[in-house]
Motif scaffolding. Structure first.
Motif, PDB file in Angstrom:
ATOM      1  N   GLY A   9       0.822  -1.201   0.000  1.00 29.81           N
ATOM      2  CA  GLY A   9       0.000   0.000   0.000  1.00 29.81           C
ATOM      3  C   GLY A   9       0.856   1.251   0.000  1.00 29.81           C
ATOM      4  O   GLY A   9       2.076   1.205   0.125  1.00 29.81           O
ATOM      5  N   LEU A  18      -0.590   0.751  -8.285  1.00 36.28           N
ATOM      6  CA  LEU A  18       0.012   0.088  -7.127  1.00 36.28           C
ATOM      7  C   LEU A  18      -0.192  -1.404  -7.288  1.00 36.28           C
ATOM      8  O   LEU A  18      -1.184  -1.839  -7.887  1.00 36.28           O
ATOM      9  CB  LEU A  18      -0.636   0.548  -5.819  1.00 36.28           C
ATOM     10  N   LEU A  20      -0.501  -4.609  -4.812  1.00 33.95           N
ATOM     11  CA  LEU A  20      -0.573  -5.158  -3.469  1.00 33.95           C
ATOM     12  C   LEU A  20      -0.184  -6.626  -3.484  1.00 33.95           C
ATOM     13  O   LEU A  20      -0.512  -7.352  -4.421  1.00 33.95           O
ATOM     14  CB  LEU A  20      -1.983  -5.010  -2.899  1.00 33.95           C
ATOM     15  N   ARG A  38     -11.985  -4.038   0.705  1.00 37.87           N
ATOM     16  CA  ARG A  38     -11.515  -2.724   1.142  1.00 37.87           C
ATOM     17  C   ARG A  38     -12.562  -2.060   2.015  1.00 37.87           C
ATOM     18  O   ARG A  38     -13.755  -2.354   1.927  1.00 37.87           O
ATOM     19  CB  ARG A  38     -11.162  -1.851  -0.054  1.00 37.87           C
ATOM     20  N   LEU A  84      -5.792   4.318 -10.902  1.00 39.84           N
ATOM     21  CA  LEU A  84      -6.413   4.508  -9.600  1.00 39.84           C
ATOM     22  C   LEU A  84      -7.157   5.833  -9.518  1.00 39.84           C
ATOM     23  O   LEU A  84      -6.740   6.838 -10.122  1.00 39.84           O
ATOM     24  CB  LEU A  84      -5.358   4.421  -8.500  1.00 39.84           C
ATOM     25  N   ASP A  88     -10.853   4.988  -4.779  1.00 37.98           N
ATOM     26  CA  ASP A  88     -10.209   3.719  -4.423  1.00 37.98           C
ATOM     27  C   ASP A  88      -9.484   3.806  -3.089  1.00 37.98           C
ATOM     28  O   ASP A  88      -8.977   2.797  -2.586  1.00 37.98           O
ATOM     29  CB  ASP A  88      -9.212   3.305  -5.505  1.00 37.98           C
ATOM     30  N   THR A  89      -9.410   5.000  -2.529  1.00 33.73           N
ATOM     31  CA  THR A  89      -8.757   5.179  -1.235  1.00 33.73           C
ATOM     32  C   THR A  89      -9.472   4.356  -0.171  1.00 33.73           C
ATOM     33  O   THR A  89     -10.693   4.478   0.009  1.00 33.73           O
ATOM     34  CB  THR A  89      -8.755   6.662  -0.837  1.00 33.73           C
ATOM     35  N   TYR A  92      -7.057  -1.866   2.425  1.00 34.14           N
ATOM     36  CA  TYR A  92      -7.270  -3.080   1.642  1.00 34.14           C
ATOM     37  C   TYR A  92      -6.880  -4.300   2.477  1.00 34.14           C
ATOM     38  O   TYR A  92      -5.779  -4.342   3.040  1.00 34.14           O
ATOM     39  CB  TYR A  92      -6.465  -3.037   0.356  1.00 34.14           C
ATOM     40  N   THR A 118      -3.757  -2.954   4.540  1.00 32.73           N
ATOM     41  CA  THR A 118      -2.736  -2.016   4.104  1.00 32.73           C
ATOM     42  C   THR A 118      -3.446  -0.798   3.496  1.00 32.73           C
ATOM     43  O   THR A 118      -4.414  -0.932   2.748  1.00 32.73           O
ATOM     44  CB  THR A 118      -1.779  -2.674   3.085  1.00 32.73           C
ATOM     45  N   GLN A 119      -2.969   0.380   3.862  1.00 35.77           N
ATOM     46  CA  GLN A 119      -3.636   1.616   3.447  1.00 35.77           C
ATOM     47  C   GLN A 119      -3.240   1.983   2.008  1.00 35.77           C
ATOM     48  O   GLN A 119      -2.054   1.989   1.666  1.00 35.77           O
ATOM     49  CB  GLN A 119      -3.261   2.764   4.382  1.00 35.77           C
ATOM     50  N   VAL A 120      -4.248   2.293   1.215  1.00 36.88           N
ATOM     51  CA  VAL A 120      -4.051   2.826  -0.129  1.00 36.88           C
ATOM     52  C   VAL A 120      -4.716   4.198  -0.179  1.00 36.88           C
ATOM     53  O   VAL A 120      -5.911   4.327   0.115  1.00 36.88           O
ATOM     54  CB  VAL A 120      -4.662   1.904  -1.203  1.00 36.88           C
ATOM     55  N   THR A 121      -3.938   5.208  -0.534  1.00 35.48           N
ATOM     56  CA  THR A 121      -4.461   6.567  -0.627  1.00 35.48           C
ATOM     57  C   THR A 121      -4.188   7.103  -2.016  1.00 35.48           C
ATOM     58  O   THR A 121      -3.041   7.098  -2.467  1.00 35.48           O
ATOM     59  CB  THR A 121      -3.815   7.482   0.422  1.00 35.48           C
TER      60      THR A 121
END
Length: 124
Positions: A9, A18, A20, A38, A84, A88-89, A92, A118-121
Motif C-alpha cells: 500500500g 500500485l 498489493l 476494502r 487509480l 479507491d482510497t 485493503y 494495508t492503506q491505499v491513498t
C-alpha cells in the motif's frame, strides 16, 4: 504465521498504479480461495476481487482496472491496481478461504482468515 500478511500500500496520484501483495498464512496446503476487500471509515468492508477455483472475480467498480493473480509456488496473491481513482482510497484487506465448498467469493463471511490491512491513498 496464523493470518495472511498484506504489503504494497501507499500514496499515489490519480491515474497511477500500485501492486498489493499478500502472503498466505503458514499451513500445510494452499488456500482454496483468496480475496481482496476494502474499507473506508464509517462503511462496511466491500468486495474488490477474488481468485477462487482458478477463476478471477471482480467488483464492477474495479473491472478493467484491477487484476488479481496467484503464485501457488510462493503461496501469494497479488492485486495489480491501475488507473487509480480517489474513490479507491481505503484500507485493503487480504482474506483466505481454507476449506472447499461453495463459492461465495464476494461475501466476507465466507473467508476464514484475514490480514491486518494495508492503506491505499489516491490523491486527486
Amino acid at each position: 504465521q496464523v493470518n495472511p500478511v498484506e504489503s504494497g500500500g501507499g500514496l499515489v496520484q490519480a491515474g497511477g498504479s500500485l501492486n498489493l501483495s499478500c502472503t498466505e498464512s503458514k499451513r500445510l496446503l494452499s488456500a482454496h480461495a483468496m480475496g481482496w476487500f476494502r474499507q473506508t471509515p464509517g462503511k462496511e468492508r466491500a468486495f474488490v476481487a477474488a481468485h477462487s477455483g482458478g477463476v478471477a472475480y471482480y467488483a464492477d467498480s474495479v473491472k478493467g482496472r484491477f487484476s488479481i493473480s496467484r503464485d501457488h509456488a510462493k503461496n501469494m496473491v497479488f492485486l495489480q491496481m491501475n488507473n487509480l481513482k480517489p474513490d479507491d482510497t481505503a484500507v485493503y484487506y487480504c482474506a483466505e478461504r481454507r476449506s472447499y465448498g461453495g463459492n461465495m467469493y464476494d461475501d466476507e463471511s465466507w473467508y476464514d482468515y484475514w490480514g491486518q490491512g494495508t492503506q491505499v491513498t489516491v490523491s486527486s
